[in-house]
Motif scaffolding. Structure first.
Motif, PDB file in Angstrom:
ATOM      1  N   VAL A 139       0.845  -1.193   0.000  1.00 19.54           N
ATOM      2  CA  VAL A 139       0.000   0.000   0.000  1.00 19.54           C
ATOM      3  C   VAL A 139       0.879   1.242   0.000  1.00 19.54           C
ATOM      4  O   VAL A 139       1.867   1.315   0.748  1.00 19.54           O
ATOM      5  N   ARG A 140       0.512   2.225  -0.848  1.00 15.70           N
ATOM      6  CA  ARG A 140       1.201   3.512  -0.827  1.00 15.70           C
ATOM      7  C   ARG A 140       0.413   4.459   0.085  1.00 15.70           C
ATOM      8  O   ARG A 140      -0.789   4.653  -0.094  1.00 15.70           O
ATOM      9  N   LEU A 141       1.110   5.029   1.060  1.00 11.54           N
ATOM     10  CA  LEU A 141       0.480   5.899   2.042  1.00 11.54           C
ATOM     11  C   LEU A 141       1.067   7.306   1.958  1.00 11.54           C
ATOM     12  O   LEU A 141       2.259   7.470   1.663  1.00 11.54           O
ATOM     13  N   PRO A 142       0.263   8.318   2.248  1.00 16.20           N
ATOM     14  CA  PRO A 142       0.828   9.668   2.385  1.00 16.20           C
ATOM     15  C   PRO A 142       1.828   9.681   3.546  1.00 16.20           C
ATOM     16  O   PRO A 142       1.610   9.029   4.568  1.00 16.20           O
ATOM     17  N   ARG A 144       2.619  11.113   6.320  1.00 17.52           N
ATOM     18  CA  ARG A 144       2.172  12.004   7.392  1.00 17.52           C
ATOM     19  C   ARG A 144       1.778  11.152   8.597  1.00 17.52           C
ATOM     20  O   ARG A 144       1.454   9.965   8.448  1.00 17.52           O
ATOM     21  N   PRO A 145       1.796  11.746   9.788  1.00 18.00           N
ATOM     22  CA  PRO A 145       1.482  10.984  11.000  1.00 18.00           C
ATOM     23  C   PRO A 145       0.108  10.328  10.942  1.00 18.00           C
ATOM     24  O   PRO A 145      -0.863  10.930  10.455  1.00 18.00           O
ATOM     25  N   GLY A 146       0.039   9.095  11.429  1.00 14.62           N
ATOM     26  CA  GLY A 146      -1.246   8.413  11.571  1.00 14.62           C
ATOM     27  C   GLY A 146      -1.636   7.507  10.432  1.00 14.62           C
ATOM     28  O   GLY A 146      -2.557   6.697  10.570  1.00 14.62           O
ATOM     29  N   GLU A 147      -0.954   7.605   9.278  1.00 17.73           N
ATOM     30  CA  GLU A 147      -1.377   6.816   8.127  1.00 17.73           C
ATOM     31  C   GLU A 147      -1.099   5.326   8.329  1.00 17.73           C
ATOM     32  O   GLU A 147      -1.913   4.475   7.987  1.00 17.73           O
ATOM     33  N   LEU A 148       0.062   5.005   8.870  1.00 19.60           N
ATOM     34  CA  LEU A 148       0.369   3.603   9.127  1.00 19.60           C
ATOM     35  C   LEU A 148      -0.567   3.029  10.186  1.00 19.60           C
ATOM     36  O   LEU A 148      -1.024   1.887  10.077  1.00 19.60           O
ATOM     37  N   ALA A 149      -0.876   3.830  11.197  1.00 18.47           N
ATOM     38  CA  ALA A 149      -1.821   3.392  12.225  1.00 18.47           C
ATOM     39  C   ALA A 149      -3.207   3.171  11.628  1.00 18.47           C
ATOM     40  O   ALA A 149      -3.934   2.248  12.029  1.00 18.47           O
ATOM     41  N   ARG A 150      -3.578   4.012  10.662  1.00 19.93           N
ATOM     42  CA  ARG A 150      -4.887   3.850   9.998  1.00 19.93           C
ATOM     43  C   ARG A 150      -4.940   2.516   9.253  1.00 19.93           C
ATOM     44  O   ARG A 150      -5.954   1.807   9.294  1.00 19.93           O
ATOM     45  N   LEU A 151      -3.829   2.159   8.606  1.00 18.81           N
ATOM     46  CA  LEU A 151      -3.782   0.898   7.871  1.00 18.81           C
ATOM     47  C   LEU A 151      -3.855  -0.302   8.826  1.00 18.81           C
ATOM     48  O   LEU A 151      -4.642  -1.226   8.608  1.00 18.81           O
ATOM     49  N   ILE A 162      -1.223  -9.337  11.548  1.00 24.15           N
ATOM     50  CA  ILE A 162      -0.065  -8.942  10.748  1.00 24.15           C
ATOM     51  C   ILE A 162       1.137  -9.784  11.153  1.00 24.15           C
ATOM     52  O   ILE A 162       1.533  -9.786  12.317  1.00 24.15           O
ATOM     53  N   HIS A 163       1.717 -10.497  10.186  1.00 23.07           N
ATOM     54  CA  HIS A 163       2.921 -11.288  10.444  1.00 23.07           C
ATOM     55  C   HIS A 163       4.174 -10.431  10.359  1.00 23.07           C
ATOM     56  O   HIS A 163       5.129 -10.627  11.104  1.00 23.07           O
ATOM     57  N   SER A 164       4.202  -9.507   9.414  1.00 23.01           N
ATOM     58  CA  SER A 164       5.346  -8.605   9.280  1.00 23.01           C
ATOM     59  C   SER A 164       4.891  -7.343   8.578  1.00 23.01           C
ATOM     60  O   SER A 164       3.908  -7.352   7.816  1.00 23.01           O
ATOM     61  N   LEU A 165       5.619  -6.252   8.840  1.00 25.97           N
ATOM     62  CA  LEU A 165       5.308  -4.975   8.205  1.00 25.97           C
ATOM     63  C   LEU A 165       6.611  -4.240   7.965  1.00 25.97           C
ATOM     64  O   LEU A 165       7.363  -3.976   8.906  1.00 25.97           O
ATOM     65  N   LEU A 166       6.887  -3.951   6.708  1.00 32.82           N
ATOM     66  CA  LEU A 166       8.055  -3.161   6.334  1.00 32.82           C
ATOM     67  C   LEU A 166       7.584  -1.921   5.596  1.00 32.82           C
ATOM     68  O   LEU A 166       6.652  -1.992   4.789  1.00 32.82           O
ATOM     69  N   SER A 167       8.209  -0.800   5.864  1.00 36.45           N
ATOM     70  CA  SER A 167       7.862   0.423   5.147  1.00 36.45           C
ATOM     71  C   SER A 167       9.121   1.153   4.732  1.00 36.45           C
ATOM     72  O   SER A 167      10.164   1.023   5.390  1.00 36.45           O
ATOM     73  N   TYR A 168       9.025   1.910   3.641  1.00 32.95           N
ATOM     74  CA  TYR A 168      10.165   2.688   3.190  1.00 32.95           C
ATOM     75  C   TYR A 168       9.658   3.910   2.427  1.00 32.95           C
ATOM     76  O   TYR A 168       8.576   3.891   1.830  1.00 32.95           O
ATOM     77  N   ALA A 177       4.174   0.633   2.231  1.00 36.87           N
ATOM     78  CA  ALA A 177       4.085  -0.347   3.312  1.00 36.87           C
ATOM     79  C   ALA A 177       3.836  -1.718   2.701  1.00 36.87           C
ATOM     80  O   ALA A 177       2.896  -1.893   1.917  1.00 36.87           O
ATOM     81  N   VAL A 178       4.691  -2.680   3.041  1.00 35.14           N
ATOM     82  CA  VAL A 178       4.541  -4.056   2.584  1.00 35.14           C
ATOM     83  C   VAL A 178       4.164  -4.893   3.806  1.00 35.14           C
ATOM     84  O   VAL A 178       4.920  -4.967   4.766  1.00 35.14           O
ATOM     85  N   VAL A 179       2.969  -5.482   3.747  1.00 33.39           N
ATOM     86  CA  VAL A 179       2.406  -6.154   4.919  1.00 33.39           C
ATOM     87  C   VAL A 179       2.162  -7.628   4.596  1.00 33.39           C
ATOM     88  O   VAL A 179       1.573  -7.951   3.561  1.00 33.39           O
ATOM     89  N   ARG A 180       2.628  -8.496   5.480  1.00 33.47           N
ATOM     90  CA  ARG A 180       2.309  -9.922   5.401  1.00 33.47           C
ATOM     91  C   ARG A 180       1.237 -10.227   6.429  1.00 33.47           C
ATOM     92  O   ARG A 180       1.383  -9.897   7.613  1.00 33.47           O
ATOM     93  N   VAL A 181       0.144 -10.829   5.980  1.00 34.56           N
ATOM     94  CA  VAL A 181      -1.013 -11.069   6.847  1.00 34.56           C
ATOM     95  C   VAL A 181      -1.341 -12.559   6.896  1.00 34.56           C
ATOM     96  O   VAL A 181      -0.896 -13.339   6.053  1.00 34.56           O
ATOM     97  N   ASN A 182      -2.151 -12.937   7.902  1.00 36.45           N
ATOM     98  CA  ASN A 182      -2.413 -14.361   8.155  1.00 36.45           C
ATOM     99  C   ASN A 182      -3.565 -14.912   7.321  1.00 36.45           C
ATOM    100  O   ASN A 182      -4.324 -15.758   7.780  1.00 36.45           O
ATOM    101  N   THR A 183      -3.670 -14.427   6.101  1.00 37.35           N
ATOM    102  CA  THR A 183      -4.674 -14.968   5.188  1.00 37.35           C
ATOM    103  C   THR A 183      -4.143 -14.895   3.765  1.00 37.35           C
ATOM    104  O   THR A 183      -3.421 -13.954   3.405  1.00 37.35           O
TER     105      THR A 183
END
Length: 210
Positions: A139-142, A144-151, A162-168, A177-183
């Motif tokens: 996911v591409r996020l703006p 700014r504060p709070g966007e990762l928390a919103r996701l 969430i199994h893992s979360l990497l952002s750059y 944000a690259v997120v690995r999830v349990n589904t």
């Protein structure tokens, strides 16, 4: 994740008076490419299979036995090392910047282990969660504060772990944000993310053509 979590230990070493032929045969026997050189318990250099090939090919084949050259004449001195408590990403940065294939790991002057590019790739696989059954969202996020928390809040609200979360950072105004999830059912999640509120810009998985 720290260097001590991924390094190989104990370390296979060789002495500086060993011959290139002995070192090369040892590398082949053990299936390794990097060999720290230790003298009286101290790390004094490092030699690789590539060093040996280049050194022996440069020597005059009609002269004295090329393989009889001592390791100390070919080894790299002033070895770049790591500390066992260094983060793996710092080790990766150093190896990339110095263009080297390994880092001996020292603690108070003692050789504890060695970390190679393969070890860092293994660490990356663990950090991304790809070694466990999981689905992937990107996911591409703006920026700014709070966007990762919103996701993450969105996913938690749907009972997704969430199994893992990497952002750059991507440019100056966005973060990926690259997120690995349990589904493995990530397409319904992606469509829900796109519909949610102002919508998330989902890069993976792509929209289905139907």
């Amino acid at each position: 994740m720290l260097v001590k979590d991924v390094m190989k230990s104990p370390v296979l070493t060789i002495g500086p008076e060993a011959t290139l032929e002995e070192a090369f045969n040892f590398l082949l026997e053990k299936g390794i490419r990097h060999l720290p050189v230790v003298e009286e318990g101290r790390l004094v250099g490092i030699i690789t299979d590539r060093d040996i090939r280049l050194a022996t090919s440069a020597l005059n084949p009609k002269g004295p036995c090329p393989g009889c050259t001592p390791v100390r004449e070919v080894m790299t001195r002033g070895v770049v090392t790591a500390d066992p408590l260094d983060p793996v990403e710092e080790a990766a940065r150093v190896m990339r910047e110095r263009k080297i294939g390994c880092l001996p790991v020292l603690e108070e002057g003692l050789l504890l282990g060695i970390v190679t590019g393969i070890d860092l790739l293994d660490a990356l696989l663990k950090l991304t969660g790809v070694t466990e059954p999981s689905g992937r969202l990107e996911v591409r996020l703006p920026d700014r504060p709070g966007e990762l928390a919103r996701l993450t809040g969105f996913l938690a609200g749907r009972g997704v772990n969430i199994h893992s979360l990497l952002s750059y950072p991507e440019g100056e105004e966005a973060v990926r944000a690259v997120v690995r999830v349990n589904t493995l059912e990530t397409h319904p999640l992606a469509e829900a993310l796109r519909r949610e509120g102002e919508g998330f810009e989902v890069l993976w998985p792509p929209r289905k053509p139907w």
